[in-house]
Structure formats: structure tokens, C-alpha cells
Design a protein around this motif. Structure first.
Motif, PDB file in Angstrom:
ATOM      1  N   ASP A  46       0.854  -1.194   0.000  1.00 16.56           N
ATOM      2  CA  ASP A  46       0.000   0.000   0.000  1.00 16.56           C
ATOM      3  C   ASP A  46       0.887   1.240   0.000  1.00 16.56           C
ATOM      4  N   PRO A  47       0.806   2.069  -1.040  1.00 22.55           N
ATOM      5  CA  PRO A  47       1.724   3.213  -1.134  1.00 22.55           C
ATOM      6  C   PRO A  47       1.533   4.254  -0.040  1.00 22.55           C
ATOM      7  N   ASP A  48       0.375   4.243   0.613  1.00 18.84           N
ATOM      8  CA  ASP A  48       0.113   5.230   1.662  1.00 18.84           C
ATOM      9  C   ASP A  48       0.464   4.735   3.059  1.00 18.84           C
ATOM     10  N   CYS A  49       0.742   3.443   3.184  1.00 18.63           N
ATOM     11  CA  CYS A  49       0.993   2.874   4.510  1.00 18.63           C
ATOM     12  C   CYS A  49       2.426   3.157   4.945  1.00 18.63           C
ATOM     13  N   ARG A  50       2.585   3.626   6.165  1.00 19.14           N
ATOM     14  CA  ARG A  50       3.905   3.932   6.699  1.00 19.14           C
ATOM     15  C   ARG A  50       4.201   3.261   8.028  1.00 19.14           C
ATOM     16  N   VAL A  51       3.140   2.895   8.762  1.00 18.56           N
ATOM     17  CA  VAL A  51       3.297   2.377  10.126  1.00 18.56           C
ATOM     18  C   VAL A  51       2.398   1.163  10.304  1.00 18.56           C
ATOM     19  N   VAL A  52       2.874   0.205  11.088  1.00 16.24           N
ATOM     20  CA  VAL A  52       2.100  -0.986  11.437  1.00 16.24           C
ATOM     21  C   VAL A  52       1.962  -1.041  12.958  1.00 16.24           C
ATOM     22  N   VAL A  53       0.757  -1.366  13.430  1.00 18.44           N
ATOM     23  CA  VAL A  53       0.557  -1.657  14.852  1.00 18.44           C
ATOM     24  C   VAL A  53       0.209  -3.135  14.971  1.00 18.44           C
ATOM     25  N   LEU A  54       0.995  -3.845  15.739  1.00 13.06           N
ATOM     26  CA  LEU A  54       0.860  -5.301  15.915  1.00 13.06           C
ATOM     27  C   LEU A  54       0.317  -5.588  17.303  1.00 13.06           C
ATOM     28  N   ARG A  55      -0.752  -6.392  17.356  1.00 14.01           N
ATOM     29  CA  ARG A  55      -1.383  -6.737  18.630  1.00 14.01           C
ATOM     30  C   ARG A  55      -1.693  -8.229  18.675  1.00 14.01           C
ATOM     31  N   GLY A  56      -2.051  -8.696  19.867  1.00 17.95           N
ATOM     32  CA  GLY A  56      -2.562 -10.041  20.038  1.00 17.95           C
ATOM     33  C   GLY A  56      -3.943  -9.976  20.648  1.00 17.95           C
ATOM     34  N   ALA A  57      -4.916 -10.686  20.072  1.00 15.77           N
ATOM     35  CA  ALA A  57      -6.271 -10.703  20.623  1.00 15.77           C
ATOM     36  C   ALA A  57      -6.291 -11.469  21.942  1.00 15.77           C
ATOM     37  N   GLY A  58      -7.112 -11.013  22.879  1.00 21.84           N
ATOM     38  CA  GLY A  58      -7.231 -11.698  24.155  1.00 21.84           C
ATOM     39  C   GLY A  58      -6.168 -11.287  25.155  1.00 21.84           C
ATOM     40  N   ARG A  59      -5.963 -12.103  26.170  1.00 19.19           N
ATOM     41  CA  ARG A  59      -5.085 -11.748  27.287  1.00 19.19           C
ATOM     42  C   ARG A  59      -3.623 -12.113  27.051  1.00 19.19           C
ATOM     43  N   VAL A  60      -3.342 -12.924  26.030  1.00 18.60           N
ATOM     44  CA  VAL A  60      -1.966 -13.334  25.724  1.00 18.60           C
ATOM     45  C   VAL A  60      -1.562 -12.707  24.397  1.00 18.60           C
ATOM     46  N   THR A  89       9.036 -15.128   8.084  1.00 18.82           N
ATOM     47  CA  THR A  89       8.119 -14.092   8.569  1.00 18.82           C
ATOM     48  C   THR A  89       8.841 -13.131   9.498  1.00 18.82           C
ATOM     49  N   MET A  90       9.648 -13.664  10.396  1.00 22.16           N
ATOM     50  CA  MET A  90      10.399 -12.798  11.310  1.00 22.16           C
ATOM     51  C   MET A  90      11.337 -11.875  10.535  1.00 22.16           C
ATOM     52  N   PHE A  91      12.013 -12.420   9.542  1.00 23.58           N
ATOM     53  CA  PHE A  91      12.933 -11.587   8.768  1.00 23.58           C
ATOM     54  C   PHE A  91      12.167 -10.510   8.007  1.00 23.58           C
ATOM     55  N   ALA A  92      10.985 -10.841   7.496  1.00 22.55           N
ATOM     56  CA  ALA A  92      10.176  -9.848   6.785  1.00 22.55           C
ATOM     57  C   ALA A  92       9.819  -8.678   7.689  1.00 22.55           C
ATOM     58  N   PHE A  93       9.505  -8.958   8.943  1.00 24.22           N
ATOM     59  CA  PHE A  93       9.200  -7.876   9.888  1.00 24.22           C
ATOM     60  C   PHE A  93      10.455  -7.051  10.168  1.00 24.22           C
ATOM     61  N   ALA A  94      11.567  -7.726  10.401  1.00 21.41           N
ATOM     62  CA  ALA A  94      12.808  -7.007  10.722  1.00 21.41           C
ATOM     63  C   ALA A  94      13.271  -6.136   9.564  1.00 21.41           C
ATOM     64  N   ALA A  95      13.135  -6.629   8.342  1.00 23.55           N
ATOM     65  CA  ALA A  95      13.659  -5.932   7.164  1.00 23.55           C
ATOM     66  C   ALA A  95      12.650  -4.985   6.523  1.00 23.55           C
ATOM     67  N   SER A  96      11.421  -4.955   7.022  1.00 22.46           N
ATOM     68  CA  SER A  96      10.390  -4.123   6.415  1.00 22.46           C
ATOM     69  C   SER A  96      10.760  -2.644   6.487  1.00 22.46           C
ATOM     70  N   PRO A  97      10.469  -1.875   5.438  1.00 28.52           N
ATOM     71  CA  PRO A  97      10.698  -0.434   5.494  1.00 28.52           C
ATOM     72  C   PRO A  97       9.667   0.296   6.355  1.00 28.52           C
ATOM     73  N   LEU A  98       8.606  -0.396   6.747  1.00 25.93           N
ATOM     74  CA  LEU A  98       7.577   0.206   7.591  1.00 25.93           C
ATOM     75  C   LEU A  98       8.019   0.205   9.054  1.00 25.93           C
ATOM     76  N   ILE A  99       7.559   1.195   9.802  1.00 26.48           N
ATOM     77  CA  ILE A  99       7.826   1.241  11.236  1.00 26.48           C
ATOM     78  C   ILE A  99       6.772   0.386  11.926  1.00 26.48           C
ATOM     79  N   ILE A 100       7.215  -0.579  12.720  1.00 32.08           N
ATOM     80  CA  ILE A 100       6.298  -1.551  13.338  1.00 32.08           C
ATOM     81  C   ILE A 100       6.288  -1.343  14.847  1.00 32.08           C
ATOM     82  N   ILE A 101       5.100  -1.054  15.356  1.00 27.64           N
ATOM     83  CA  ILE A 101       4.883  -0.874  16.788  1.00 27.64           C
ATOM     84  C   ILE A 101       4.226  -2.136  17.328  1.00 27.64           C
ATOM     85  N   ALA A 102       4.798  -2.730  18.354  1.00 32.99           N
ATOM     86  CA  ALA A 102       4.169  -3.873  19.022  1.00 32.99           C
ATOM     87  C   ALA A 102       3.475  -3.368  20.286  1.00 32.99           C
TER      88      ALA A 102
END
Length: 255
Positions: A46-60, A89-102
Motif C-alpha cells: 500500500d503506497p500510503d501505509c507507513r506504520v504498522v501496529v501489531l497486537r494479540g487478541a485476548g489476554r496473551v 516471517t520474522m525476517f520480513a518484519f525485521a527488514a520491512s521499510p515500515l515502522i512496526i509498533i508492538a
């Protein structure tokens, strides 16, 4: 209709990715890791996407690898594909040009800890905790944990976390530099959204290049290390002691 194992959406330049297997602690099955990989690729497309927020559903946030799958697949070719998918998958997150917030609202264990380590900014609730967890099932680390955790918190602390299995609390993680902020549980999501919006409103043209500069010296070595982790964890998955430990945990959980 079956719920998707990963929820994905993009709004105002921010991608939301949520692990969605709360009944099993968001355990990372091959389906989930493949879905995570598709999600980060879709966000990047997505050309407009710059940031990712990563979450887990539930208590864990993420309880680690799916023990049922590991028990079924042992050390065979299917297990190798499962682990390889995780490492990719882990490498894709690490190497992504997007800023990823956990946004970590609960326990992050094993591969879940790896997922946290492969993001850029970590926010944690006071309920969060961080676990090596591998020793309990007789496996060596995967998900980049053996590479990234010592760099994040120091080799001695990393050794203690991984070898003793002792969890780190959110307060520990903040003191060690693993997380950027610790918040009350009901404030975590709002803070993640606020930070994402602030980043999107900033000079986004330099965020990706800055991330690349920060990680450039290590990425080639990291990819090779992920491959070495995959070889190790695949080999030990079939070990009799490992299988015994996994079966005991599954029986204790009633699965």
C-alpha cells in the motif's frame, strides 16, 4: 464462518495486524505465520501505509509455537517447512521499510518473544511478561531470539532468560531496554494508536531509510543466523525428551 487467524486493515496510513487465535494464546501455527507474512507484504504494497501496529487478541500477546503442530510434525519435512515459514516471517518484519509498533498486552513467549524483538517500538501493558520458554519444551530458540535478545538486553541477561526460563516482567523489560513504555492495560491500545498517528504525520520519507541504516550492518548476518536456528530447532523437534516434554504440557493443558 471461521474467524481469520490474523486480522488486517489499513486506515489513514496505519496498518493494524492482530494475531487472532485467543483461545490458544495466539499460538503460532504455520497458518498464522503465513498469514502474518501476507499481512506485512500487503501493508508494504500500500503506497500510503507507513506504520504498522501489531497486537494479540485476548489476554496473551503470543504464547509461542503451536505445540500441537510441533508434536504432530516432529522432525520431518513438514516441521522444517513450518520453522522456515516462521523464520521468513520474522525476517520480513525485521527488514520491512515500515515502522512496526508492538502493543504487548500479555505474555510474549518463545516465538512470541521473537515477534516482539523483530518490531521497532515496543509498548507493553503492566500485565505483559516476556518468556524464553524453549527449555520447557526441549527446543533451541527460533524466531531470531538467540540473535536479537542478547543485543537488546545483554548477553548475561539473555542467557538467564533463555536457560532458566525465568520470565521478565514489564517493569524488567522497561529497565532492560526491551520496551519503550509500560502502560496500564486500558491505556495500551490508545497509546499505540496515538504513536502511530504521530509517526504518520511526521517526516515519513526518512523513517524507512533510518530503519535501514540502523539495521543494515546486521541484516545479512541475521538472515544466516535465522537459517541456523531453523536447522537446530528442526533437528531437536524429534528428540524423545522434547516430544515427552511437549506431550506433558499438552496433557496438562487438556489438549
Amino acid at each position: 464462518m471461521t474467524e481469520p487467524v490474523v486480522l488486517f486493515s489499513i486506515d489513514a496510513g496505519v496498518a493494524s495486524i492482530t494475531l487472532n487465535r485467543p483461545a490458544v494464546g495466539n499460538a503460532m501455527s504455520r497458518e498464522l505465520t503465513e498469514s502474518l507474512l501476507r499481512a506485512i507484504r500487503d501493508a508494504e504494497a500500500d503506497p500510503d501505509c507507513r506504520v504498522v501496529v501489531l497486537r494479540g487478541a485476548g489476554r496473551v500477546f503470543c504464547g509461542g509455537g503451536d505445540l500441537n503442530e510441533i508434536a504432530r510434525k516432529g522432525g520431518d519435512a513438514q516441521m522444517r517447512r513450518m520453522v522456515t515459514t516462521l523464520q521468513d516471517t520474522m525476517f520480513a518484519f525485521a527488514a520491512s521499510p515500515l515502522i512496526i509498533i508492538a502493543a504487548v498486552g500479555g505474555a510474549a513467549a518463545g516465538a512470541g518473544l521473537g515477534l516482539v524483538l523483530n518490531t521497532d517500538i515496543v509498548l507493553a501493558s503492566t500485565r505483559a511478561s516476556f518468556h524464553g520458554a524453549y527449555g520447557a519444551i526441549g527446543l533451541t530458540p527460533d524466531g531470531g531470539v538467540s540473535y536479537l535478545l542478547p543485543a537488546a538486553i545483554g548477553s548475561k541477561r539473555a542467557s538467564a532468560v533463555l536457560l532458566t526460563g525465568s520470565p521478565a516482567s514489564a517493569a524488567d523489560a522497561l529497565a532492560w531496554g526491551l520496551v519503550a513504555e509500560v502502560l496500564e492495560p486500558d491505556a495500551l491500545d490508545a497509546r499505540a494508536d496515538e504513536l502511530a498517528a504521530r509517526l504518520v504525520a511526521g517526516p515519513t520519507q526518512v523513517f524507512g531509510p533510518t530503519k535501514k541504516l540502523l539495521g543494515a550492518p546486521a541484516l545479512a548476518g541475521y538472515r544466516a543466523h535465522l537459517d541456523a536456528e531453523a536447522e537446530s530447532v528442526t533437528g531437536y523437534a524429534a528428540h524423545p525428551d522434547t516430544q515427552k516434554r511437549i506431550r506433558a504440557l499438552l496433557e496438562k493443558a487438556g489438549k
